[in-house]
Design an enzyme around this catalytic site. Structure first.
Site, short mmCIF file in Angstrom:
data_model
loop_
_atom_site.label_atom_id
_atom_site.label_comp_id
_atom_site.label_asym_id
_atom_site.label_seq_id
_atom_site.Cartn_x
_atom_site.Cartn_y
_atom_site.Cartn_z
N CYS B 105 31.48 -38.40 -25.24
CA CYS B 105 30.84 -39.30 -26.19
C CYS B 105 30.87 -38.69 -27.60
CB CYS B 105 29.43 -39.63 -25.71
SG CYS B 105 28.68 -41.02 -26.59
N HIS B 235 30.04 -41.13 -19.82
CA HIS B 235 29.25 -39.92 -19.57
C HIS B 235 29.36 -39.46 -18.12
CE1 HIS B 235 26.82 -39.61 -23.32
NE2 HIS B 235 27.12 -40.90 -23.41
N GLU B 237 28.36 -36.64 -16.92
CA GLU B 237 27.16 -35.88 -16.55
C GLU B 237 26.01 -36.82 -16.21
OE1 GLU B 237 28.06 -36.49 -19.57
OE2 GLU B 237 26.24 -37.21 -20.54
#
Lengths: 996, 275
Positions: B105, B235, B237
């Site tokens: 990002c 994302h 994570e």
């Protein structure tokens, strides 16, 4: 000399910002515009040479893949009108600040004091409009003239001028340190003029108390020793006005109320706060005994409860209504970054884990004339939504829960509730994290942003109704990044034990934060000349009360100041030592060597006698509508799904990052297409654990039109039933109350003040009754009591509104339940009974009525049922659960069905009924908003176990989940009363706000 | 035994450091250090002591000059106090040592704007692409299907069958290149690792909301020719456990989320090549 750098998009690159402006011009002004392009302007007021300026322009300022840069030459071409909008001098320029830092990195040295970078935006309009039209676009859309300035040039003027002249919006004030003395030995009329013109919001009685204080010979003597005369200084008067403002002091909630009910029974209530709110918490905690989980209530910036042995939870919800009315974007942005500082400044400081937002607006499609000072509801909607978006997203805090509530009366003042929760280790450096103490001799420290004229009189201005002359300076612009940097630093300083005390610097500025801290240890001595200023020219009183954002106040032991300051420097955070805390008993303020305020701490904090407030309750009677019985209600359901209070808010919610920090478990939207509305949020704040935090809220201002007692009871119940629905545990759940009222003080301006005050009393009574029954301690809250607009002719008062938020725990987040139906064949249960309770419902609102039969909460039955339901959740027996609220059973069923993309067959004759049979009909069964109900689906193989656990409670199997995508409901007569495809229903629900 | 060490840089508006470090640990790193950029600029920590660099999500400097622009400038010009060097020297040394970097990002925006991606011919400081405002004109938080390019050299995506499902949360995620030649080279080199697609991970799509920002060629993430530097808007994570998935209450899902494989692959690479 200042130089202009302009950054324009290359011709073939789309300009989404321009496109959005073009759309909004069409929407607001119905004016045809062919095209809008935008240009970013940096005005660099610093000694840089050409080579450096070119490097800056080409590097950090310009993305050369899509943009081009221009130094000293205008970028704009091919337009009819150019509107340049920049900030007014002194208004926080966040982009300008970042640009300045970028310049400093690039040239390898700091800019000098007084040098700076200022930003503005050019809008290039291609259109055949008159200058007057463009002027109205500029002032009505592009520029909020309170905080921004604009210039319009048409193409020929632009050519003739060779572009836009350079303008540096620097505050140019001479250095002045003027301290005025105010003569209070004047007639009452003059006292009131001083209060009114100074935006002090002090009443005559309060002015007289101050007058008396300064007459006291002992006071005069002690002041003489400090070199002060017998008249108060402006610094002192302002400090008292902040401390005693409704915003800071909650005078209405601590006043003495003479309450008379409809039967003529009289009751004296000494402080609503103590009698109801504090008492609720005290009594619930006693009831809970050794299961009490409250750690710190009411005394700090936010409430603290136990999460588990290792962690404590912190939660606070605030409002920022008045600033959002004037500058929706800045007001709301400041609202969210402001409430962030509450949990951060609680105990020794908490890491922030989520935000919640609830907005109350008038219809964004409002098409009637508005009083001059009021912004159109759509502008407020856009600005507030964007302000909270920037505040929350940029701070890296997920926005997990919220709602939008609509009522025409919120045109008078929008309500902007912002909440933030935090988490902190249960102990830090061996001490309980929720406790903190100041030692005399600790240094007074201010960290974060600098002080300017922003937010002067924020606390006092929000303690009055909004009017024509509401001050410009009351608005601040928040800067999430300055705050984020400060938080990064302070969390580390906390863990190293570098400070003794921390608190937020919000309403009332240093006056409030240091005033309250001085109350903790018994005094302070602070030099305002040491406070860092954004620009010269602030008087001492302005420095003291400025609400400039992103500041925290701390007490740092002298032995640790070196390490504290050095760490701050490395983190790029400004720290100032303003003086020290003492036990002198005085709030002692200097400017350099000179004493400018010398007020006894006891007088500041306890000098105000309670307000006397009459309250008389006369129940309103509304026209009782005649319910029309029809054969089919499919259209009614579709209309309800399209009503503003029920329809999907997804276009807003998707603009908020609800997943950052990685612990999201129940998101705002769920179901087969990720678009069904969740009842509550579940997050895991500790990523290697499955213990979850559950947060939910209830709000139903419509019911206030009938009785605020039931408005409140329903709000509390709604919050808890949402919380329970997703799996929240009843053994650890706490509440927060946020009252937003219209002025309840009987006066010439408010002839119905005694009724509004009675509404407040009844609301408090319900809060106590329901929270006691639900074992809900109140851990924090806030009131905002002057939500009226009055320009001398038109008065708009908001409906009395209570936002009730709950925070609690789910033992295992993997047991969470969502609202979407899961599989065909599942049995649909309705928990709770339905009654003839259409009063103030969305259904009656649709028909143009209020009615009288407001839903009433049976807390005993509900609590028992919630407990049984939670047991079923813990045993993993529940497939889906959705709370019933606005629009009743029909709306809840439609939402659960289309979220899960399976149909439902329901039979109204199987719905349990309470009360008199005469009101039992298809309309009440479908649309009544009776409290405490859940629509639950259960896999058939779990039904026996589910029914066993729920045994002894009111619940009934009312239908089945079907494979076909159709919602079908049969009525009491046996015929189908609702039949619609899920696509139709979902479209009706999604359409109204989809494009906003 | 040597320890696999990941570093996550934070400060000035980075927001995803905790979950990024968590993902590194779950993925197999022995240590995942969250380093405030001031720790690097003071010389207290050095990139040289780590094996895997995470430039993760957030709003660096508020995205005030355009996303990640100010940090790109800081990385390029900031000096390290105690050492006679700039931060960029450490970064180039890290790359030179063949160590992997993942930008997510805001971190992807940073890498692209510094020139770390796609970094044709090993030129790591020339920007040839950018990430700009979403076509819809708004920040968006929604989940997207990412079709994997199995031919890409990325070390992070090995073993991904068809694609992964991850959330995006950005206002400036539209991938744009400086010229046709840049795009041709990205495509020819299979550097476009992830493209937005439908749920079947079939053809890349330009249709909102499957393609949430209008990226050219539906590109969601790219890598350099070595495969060691990769950036993506979604994302990874944020999806390391099934409860992160928006439909975990209604679908049978494995315990582990789709995003974890990127961190597993990074740890695996570090163990086999760098320790």
């Amino acid at each position: 000399m200042a130089r202009r750098i302009e950054i324009a998009l290359k011709d073939h690159i789309r300009d989404p910002r321009g496109e959005r402006i073009k759309r909004e011009i069409g929407h607001f002004f119905h004016l045809p515009v062919e095209r809008v392009r935008t240009i970013d302007v940096y005005t660099v007021d610093a000694e840089l040479d050409d080579a450096e300026l070119q490097l800056v322009a080409a590097g950090p300022f310009c993305d050369q893949v899509i943009q081009e840069w221009y130094l000293d030459t205008p970028a704009a071409t091919g337009f009819d009108y150019l509107v340049e909008v920049g900030l007014r001098p002194g208004v926080t320029d966040n982009v300008g600040r970042t640009a300045r830092e970028a310049v400093e990195y690039l040239i390898g040295k700091q800019l000098r004091a007084g040098e700076g970078v200022y930003t503005s935006v050019q809008y290039l309009l291609s259109c055949k409009l008159s200058l007057a039209d463009v002027e109205s676009i500029a002032t009505g859309l592009l520029c909020n003239t309170l905080i921004q300035r604009y210039t319009i040039l048409d193409a020929s003027a632009f050519t003739a001028n060779k572009g836009m002249p350079v303008f540096v919006p620097k505050v140019l004030g001479e250095i002045k340190t003027e301290v005025k003395e105010i003569d209070l030995e004047v007639p009452d009329q003059e006292l009131m003029r001083i209060s009114k013109e100074g935006v002090l919001a002090l009443t005559l009685e309060e002015m007289r108390i101050i007058q008396a204080h300064f007459r006291d010979p002992q006071v005069v003597m002690s002041r003489q020793a400090m070199g002060l005369g017998h008249r108060p200084t402006d610094v002192e008067l302002e400090a008292l006005a902040q401390t005693w403002s409704e915003h800071c002091k909650h005078k209405i909630f601590s006043g003495t109320v003479q309450y008379e009910d409809e039967a003529g029974n009289r009751q004296e209530i000494k402080s609503l706060f103590k009698s109801f709110i504090q008492r609720t918490t005290k009594d619930v905690r006693e009831k809970l005994g050794d299961r009490d989980f409250c750690l710190s209530v009411f005394k700090d910036n936010a409430g603290v409860i136990r999460f588990n042995d290792d962690w404590s939870l912190v939660f606070k919800v605030e409002t920022h209504n008045s600033p959002s009315a004037l500058d929706p974007y800045g007001g709301a942005l400041t609202g969210i970054v402001g409430v962030n500082r509450d949990p951060f400044g609680t105990g020794q400081g908490a890491k922030l884990i989520f935000n919640t937002d609830v907005f109350c607006f008038a219809d964004p499609f409002y098409a009637k004339p508005l009083p001059s000072r009021l912004l159109h509801p759509r502008r407020i909607y856009e600005g507030v939504v964007e302000g909270v978006e920037h505040g929350g997203n940029k701070s890296g805090i997920p926005t997990v829960n919220g709602s939008l509530v609509f009522d025409e009366r919120f045109a008078g003042k929008p309500l902007v509730f912002c909440g933030t929760a935090g988490i902190m280790p249960a102990t830090i450096n061996g001490k309980p994290s929720h406790e903190k103490h100041i030692e005399p001799g600790d240094l007074i420290i201010m960290t974060g942003g600098r002080i300017g004229k922003d937010g002067i009189h924020g606390a006092t201005f929000s303690s009055e109704e909004l009017n024509e002359n509401s001050p410009v300076s009351a608005v601040q612009i928040g800067d999430p990044i300055t705050q984020k940097r400060m938080f990064d630093f302070l969390i580390r300083a906390r863990d190293k034990g570098l400070y003794n005390f921390i608190t937020d610097n919000g309403a009332g500025g240093l006056s409030s934060s240091i005033g309250e801290m001085a109350g903790e240890c018994g005094g302070c001595r602070m030099d305002l000349a040491k406070a860092p200023l954004k620009y010269a020219g602030l008087n001492p009183w302005e420095i003291l009360i400025s609400e400039a954002q992103e500041r925290m106040s701390l007490a740092v032991p002298p032995a640790k100041i070196g390490e504290f300051s050095e760490m701050a420097r490395r983190f790029g955070v400004e720290v100032s030592v303003l003086g020290e805390f003492t036990d002198s008993g005085y709030f002692h303020i200097l400017y350099g060597e000179r004493t400018v305020a010398y007020l006894p701490v006891a007088f500041m904090h306890e000098g105000l006698p309670p307000m006397q407030l009459p309250a008389r309750w006369t129940p309103p009677r509304h026209e009782e509508p005649c319910i029309q019985i029809q054969n089919d209600y499919t259209d009614v359901l579709a209309q309800l799904l399209s009503s503003l209070n029920i329809c999907s808010k997804e276009s807003v919610v998707r603009r908020y990052d609800h997943e950052v920090q990685g612990g999201s478990v129940v998101k705002p939207f769920t179901g087969a297409a990720n678009d069904g509305p969740s009842d509550a949020a579940v997050v895991r704040p500790i990523l290697d654990s499955f213990e979850g935090v559950v947060v939910a809220h209830g709000i139903c201002p419509r019911y206030s039109d009938i009785d605020t007692y039931h408005m409140t009871a329903n709000a509390v119940d709604e919050a808890l039933r949402n919380y329970v629905a997703v799996g929240g545990s009843l053994d650890m759940v706490a509440g927060l109350d946020n009252f937003c009222w219209c002025d309840p003080v009987l006066s010439e301006k408010t002839p119905d003040g005694d009724y509004k005050m009675a509404q407040l009393v009844r609301s408090n009574q319900a809060l106590f009754d329901v929270c006691m029954a639900y074992n809900l301690p109140l851990i924090s809250g806030k009131d905002s009591m002057k939500n009226d607009f009055y320009d001398g002719e038109v008065k708009i008062s908001i409906p009395p509104t209570l936002l009730f938020s709950v925070i609690g725990r789910i033992e295992d987040a993997r047991k969470s339940v969502t609202m979407d139906v899961k599989r065909p064949g599942d049995i649909v249960y309705l928990l709770g009974k339905t009654g003839d309770e259409l009063g103030a419902s969305e259904y009656l609102a649709l028909k143009g009525f209020v009615g009288n039969h407001v839903p009433q909460v049976d807390t005993v039955k509900a609590y028992k049922r919630y407990r049984a339901y939670h047991e079923a959740v813990a045993a993993a027996l529940v497939a889906s659960c959705h709370d019933l609220s606005d629009g009743g059973l029909a709306v809840a069923a439609a939402e659960s069905a289309f979220a899960g993309n399976y149909g439902m067959d329901l039979d109204l004759s199987r719905v349990l009924w309470k009360g008199d049979e005469t009101g039992r009909n298809d309309v009440t069964l479908l649309f009544s908003e009776s409290a405490s109900r859940h629509l639950v689906t259960v896999h058939p193989e779990h039904c026996a176990a589910f029914e066993a656990i729920m045994g002894g409670n009111c619940f009934a199997a009312i239908g089945v989940v079907t494979a076909g995508p159709v919602l079908a409901i049969s009525g009491l007569g046996g015929g189908t009363v609702i039949k619609a495809s899920l696509d139709t229903l979902k479209d009706a629900w999604q359409r109204p706000l989809r494009d906003l | 035994m040597a320890r696999a060490k990941a570093i996550v840089i934070t400060g000035n508006g980075t927001n995803c450091e905790i979950e990024a470090a968590h993902a590194c640990r779950l993925g197999g790193f022995d240590e995942a250090v969250i380093a405030h950029i001031s720790d690097l600029l003071s010389g207290d920590l050095r990139l040289d002591d780590f094996h895997f660099l995470n430039l993760t999500g957030g709003f660096l400097d508020g995205d005030d000059l355009g996303s990640a622009k100010a940090q790109a400038n800081r990385f390029t010009y900031a000096r390290v106090d105690e050492l006679n060097e700039h931060l960029i020297d450490q970064l180039l040394r890290f790359i030179g040592a063949g160590k992997p970097i993942l930008g997510v990002c805001n971190g992807f925006q940073l890498m692209v704007k510094m020139g770390l991606l796609p970094a044709f011919d090993g030129n790591h400081l020339q920007q040839v692409a950018t990430l700009t405002f979403n076509d819809c004109g708004r920040f968006q938080d929604r989940w997207v299907y990412l079709k994997n390019n199995p031919a890409s050299p990325s070390i992070f995506t090995r073993g991904i069958e068809k694609g992964v499902y991850l959330p995006i949360r950005h206002g400036e995620g539209k991938f744009v290149v400086a010229s046709h030649e840049v795009m041709e080279r990205i495509e020819a080199g299979n550097l476009a690792v992830f493209k937005y697609s439908g749920p079947d991970y079939g053809e890349p799509t330009m249709t909102f909301p499957e393609n949430p920002n209008g990226s050219d060629h539906a590109i969601a993430g790219i890598c350099d020719e070595s495969g060691l530097l990769m950036g993506l808007m979604p994302h990874p994570e944020a999806f390391v456990h099934r409860t992160n998935h928006p439909r975990w209450t209604r679908e049978e899902l494995p315990e582990e989320g789709d995003g974890l494989i990127l961190f597993r692959n990074a740890a695996e690479y570090v163990r086999t090549k760098l320790l």
